[in-house]
Motif scaffolding. Structure first.
Motif, PDB file in Angstrom:
ATOM      1  N   UNK A 134       0.848  -1.198   0.000  1.00  0.00           N
ATOM      2  CA  UNK A 134       0.000   0.000   0.000  1.00  0.00           C
ATOM      3  C   UNK A 134       0.876   1.238   0.000  1.00  0.00           C
ATOM      4  N   UNK A 135       0.539   2.172  -0.847  1.00  0.00           N
ATOM      5  CA  UNK A 135       1.313   3.410  -0.950  1.00  0.00           C
ATOM      6  C   UNK A 135       2.204   3.436  -2.161  1.00  0.00           C
ATOM      7  N   UNK A 136       2.395   2.276  -2.818  1.00  0.00           N
ATOM      8  CA  UNK A 136       3.200   2.248  -4.039  1.00  0.00           C
ATOM      9  C   UNK A 136       2.252   2.153  -5.230  1.00  0.00           C
ATOM     10  N   UNK A 137       2.461   2.974  -6.213  1.00  0.00           N
ATOM     11  CA  UNK A 137       1.585   3.001  -7.389  1.00  0.00           C
ATOM     12  C   UNK A 137       2.350   2.758  -8.668  1.00  0.00           C
ATOM     13  N   UNK A 138       1.774   3.285  -9.759  1.00  0.00           N
ATOM     14  CA  UNK A 138       2.392   3.101 -11.076  1.00  0.00           C
ATOM     15  C   UNK A 138       3.667   3.928 -11.180  1.00  0.00           C
ATOM     16  N   UNK A 139       4.656   3.356 -11.819  1.00  0.00           N
ATOM     17  CA  UNK A 139       5.904   4.078 -12.091  1.00  0.00           C
ATOM     18  C   UNK A 139       6.241   3.924 -13.561  1.00  0.00           C
ATOM     19  N   UNK A 140       6.968   4.907 -14.079  1.00  0.00           N
ATOM     20  CA  UNK A 140       7.417   4.861 -15.468  1.00  0.00           C
ATOM     21  C   UNK A 140       8.775   4.190 -15.542  1.00  0.00           C
ATOM     22  N   UNK A 141       8.927   3.317 -16.514  1.00  0.00           N
ATOM     23  CA  UNK A 141      10.186   2.589 -16.663  1.00  0.00           C
ATOM     24  C   UNK A 141      11.217   3.447 -17.381  1.00  0.00           C
ATOM     25  N   UNK A 142      12.463   3.251 -17.018  1.00  0.00           N
ATOM     26  CA  UNK A 142      13.562   3.982 -17.658  1.00  0.00           C
ATOM     27  C   UNK A 142      13.907   3.324 -18.987  1.00  0.00           C
ATOM     28  N   UNK A 143      14.554   4.049 -19.876  1.00  0.00           N
ATOM     29  CA  UNK A 143      14.955   3.467 -21.172  1.00  0.00           C
ATOM     30  C   UNK A 143      15.873   2.265 -21.028  1.00  0.00           C
ATOM     31  N   UNK A 144      16.634   2.194 -19.927  1.00  0.00           N
ATOM     32  CA  UNK A 144      17.518   1.036 -19.733  1.00  0.00           C
ATOM     33  C   UNK A 144      16.720  -0.244 -19.495  1.00  0.00           C
ATOM     34  N   UNK A 145      15.519  -0.103 -18.847  1.00  0.00           N
ATOM     35  CA  UNK A 145      14.698  -1.279 -18.573  1.00  0.00           C
ATOM     36  C   UNK A 145      13.690  -1.581 -19.682  1.00  0.00           C
ATOM     37  N   UNK A 146      13.174  -0.512 -20.316  1.00  0.00           N
ATOM     38  CA  UNK A 146      12.112  -0.694 -21.313  1.00  0.00           C
ATOM     39  C   UNK A 146      12.593  -0.110 -22.643  1.00  0.00           C
ATOM     40  N   UNK A 147      12.770  -0.978 -23.640  1.00  0.00           N
ATOM     41  CA  UNK A 147      13.374  -0.560 -24.903  1.00  0.00           C
ATOM     42  C   UNK A 147      12.342  -0.230 -25.979  1.00  0.00           C
ATOM     43  N   UNK A 148      11.092  -0.442 -25.721  1.00  0.00           N
ATOM     44  CA  UNK A 148      10.060  -0.152 -26.719  1.00  0.00           C
ATOM     45  C   UNK A 148       9.806   1.366 -26.777  1.00  0.00           C
ATOM     46  N   UNK A 149       9.475   1.879 -27.965  1.00  0.00           N
ATOM     47  CA  UNK A 149       9.188   3.315 -28.052  1.00  0.00           C
ATOM     48  C   UNK A 149       7.890   3.701 -27.341  1.00  0.00           C
ATOM     49  N   UNK A 150       7.021   2.766 -27.089  1.00  0.00           N
ATOM     50  CA  UNK A 150       5.772   3.084 -26.417  1.00  0.00           C
ATOM     51  C   UNK A 150       5.995   3.039 -24.909  1.00  0.00           C
ATOM     52  N   UNK A 151       5.519   4.060 -24.205  1.00  0.00           N
ATOM     53  CA  UNK A 151       5.715   4.091 -22.748  1.00  0.00           C
ATOM     54  C   UNK A 151       4.911   2.998 -22.065  1.00  0.00           C
TER      55      UNK A 151
END
Length: 478
Positions: A134-151
């Motif tokens: 509880x208290x942790x939500x959605x986070x955006x992945x960094x380019x090092x972890x996520x290589x797709x152009x779509x966020x």
């Protein structure tokens, strides 16, 4: 404490195991999160790589087969599903939906059902899931972890290995995926196994090292016990570590000095006794020329007493200088035969004992000591009742008579050489006063002692001998 005091090897093992346990605990406290973090990162990387591949596959295929593609990529730990709406702003709603899919088997196979039950059981037992984060939500992945152009949006499902992802596809729909595995319990079992193997290995090495250290100490204890009991011992081997070599050398020097000291004193005593024979004989010849008969008889009686003392001293010196070999005998049989011999000579001697006692001693010397006490009991107490009692640490040979006893304050004085009690042990009925001294000397050379105790109606002489020698004690301890 009894285990701790048992041996040096036990103490070494206990200290080693304590140090090993302490070091393992400190190591675990320092690096307890490293393994979990490494596993989480590995699972996360594999999860994101597979989710990216599935997203690209969906974007290049017809929407009509989306369900077939997601079903085909589902695994025991991973679920994929496509929604028309983006993930809800409230992360708890998405988590609950993700856990609902993870805890349902994606096929009817037994393995899938088993994994679903395992995840569900782990969720209930460890109370992980949405409530754990509880208290942790959605986070955006960094380019090092996520290589797709779509966020993509990333979320944690629990405090272990559960993760989720939502990525928008090119056709406007959203690919949702969730991954979870039961908390790994093999770490503790493998750590316990590693600790047990390490402890066993170190224990064996410690036992071998302790035995190597204590072996010279056991030899020293056996040699010291034998030396204290008057046995002839060979010099200790001067080998091993420097400290043990120094100890063995010191013991060997001490043994040589003691043997040389005793030999010198014995030779001196024998020489004095031998040299006294000539002046005593000369004095006897001159006494024969004394005219007064009464004075002559008194002088001859005094000379006879001096000669008896000299002969007793020479006998004692000869027996002390003779190194009798130590051997194992039946102590009961020795006392029985001695009592029977004295009884055959007309003395009132009885022996009561019904068990066999193996004992290591110098049999002739010990026989003489027991004989002296039995003869004293018969001479001054009319009869002798002899018995043997065996305790845990000692063997007692008890000789009782019906005589007048001795004053308690003189219980030690009677063992002084040439000391006699004039009222009962006079010159006419007694010897020269060496019998008790010789007996105690022999018994003490065997590691024991003699005590004289008054009892109602007589005297009790107790010869106490050690029940076991150093070799037996050390063998039992080992």
């Amino acid at each position: 404490m009894r285990i701790w005091d048992r041996s040096i090897a036990t103490q070494f093992i206990c200290l080693m195991l304590f140090a090993l346990l302490l070091s393992q605990a400190i190591s675990f406290l320092i690096s307890r999160d490293e393994r979990g973090n490494a596993v989480r990162e590995a699972y996360k990387g594999e999860f994101l790589s597979r989710a990216e591949a599935v997203a690209r596959l969906l974007e290049t295929t017809s929407p009509a087969i989306e369900d077939q593609i997601t079903q085909a990529n589902n695994t025991l730990n991973t679920r994929y599903w496509v929604t028309a709406e983006p993930p809800p702003a409230d992360p708890e709603t998405w988590r609950q939906a993700a856990w609902a899919r993870l805890t349902e088997p994606f096929t009817s196979s037994e393995s899938a059902a088993f994994m679903a039950r395992a995840i569900k059981k782990d969720l209930q037992h460890d109370k992980i899931g949405a409530s754990a984060v509880i208290g942790t939500g959605w986070t955006n992945l960094s380019p090092e972890d996520w290589h797709s152009p779509r966020p993509a949006k990333f979320i944690r499902l629990d405090d272990y290995y559960g993760v989720g992802l939502a990525v928008e596809l090119n056709r406007g729909t959203w690919l949702n995926t969730a991954f979870a595995k039961p908390a790994m319990g093999g770490f503790w079992s493998s750590s316990a196994l590693s600790f047990a193997v390490t402890a066993l290995t170190l224990s064996i090495i410690t036992i071998l090292a302790a035995r190597a250290i204590t072996r010279p100490m056991r030899r020293l204890a056996v040699a010291a016990e034998a030396l204290g009991r008057g046995e002839a011992t060979t010099p200790l081997p001067e080998t091993g570590p420097q400290d043990m070599r120094y100890t063995a050398q010191a013991f060997n020097r001490m043994q040589q000095r003691l043997q040389r000291f005793v030999a010198d004193r014995t030779r001196m005593l024998a020489a004095i006794g031998h040299d006294l024979r000539t002046p005593i004989t000369s004095l006897r010849l001159r006494t024969e020329f004394v005219g007064d008969a009464e004075i002559r008889e008194k002088m001859l009686a005094t000379i006879d007493e001096m000669q008896k003392m000299t002969e007793a001293t020479l006998t004692f010196a000869r027996e002390e200088s003779a190194a009798e070999e130590t051997r194992s005998i039946d102590l009961s049989a020795l006392v029985q035969s001695l009592s029977d011999d004295l009884a055959d000579m007309g003395h009132d001697v009885t022996f009561n004992n019904g068990f066999k006692i193996k004992y290591r001693c110098r049999a002739d010397a010990l026989r003489r000591a027991i004989r002296n006490l039995i003869e004293n009991a018969v001479r001054y107490g009319q009869r002798a009742r002899v018995s043997i009692t065996k305790g845990e640490d000692s063997i007692d040979i008890v000789i009782e008579d019906d005589g007048p006893g001795i004053p308690p304050e003189l219980a030690e004085q009677v063992f002084v050489p040439f000391y006699r009690l004039e009222d009962s042990r006079n010159r006419e009925t007694g010897g020269v006063g060496l019998g008790l001294s010789i007996a105690r000397s022999i018994v003490r050379n065997h590691g024991g002692d003699i005590k004289l105790v008054n009892r109602p109606g007589g005297l009790r002489a107790i010869i106490t001998l050690p029940a076991i020698d150093a070799r037996t004690r050390l063998a039992a301890a080992a």
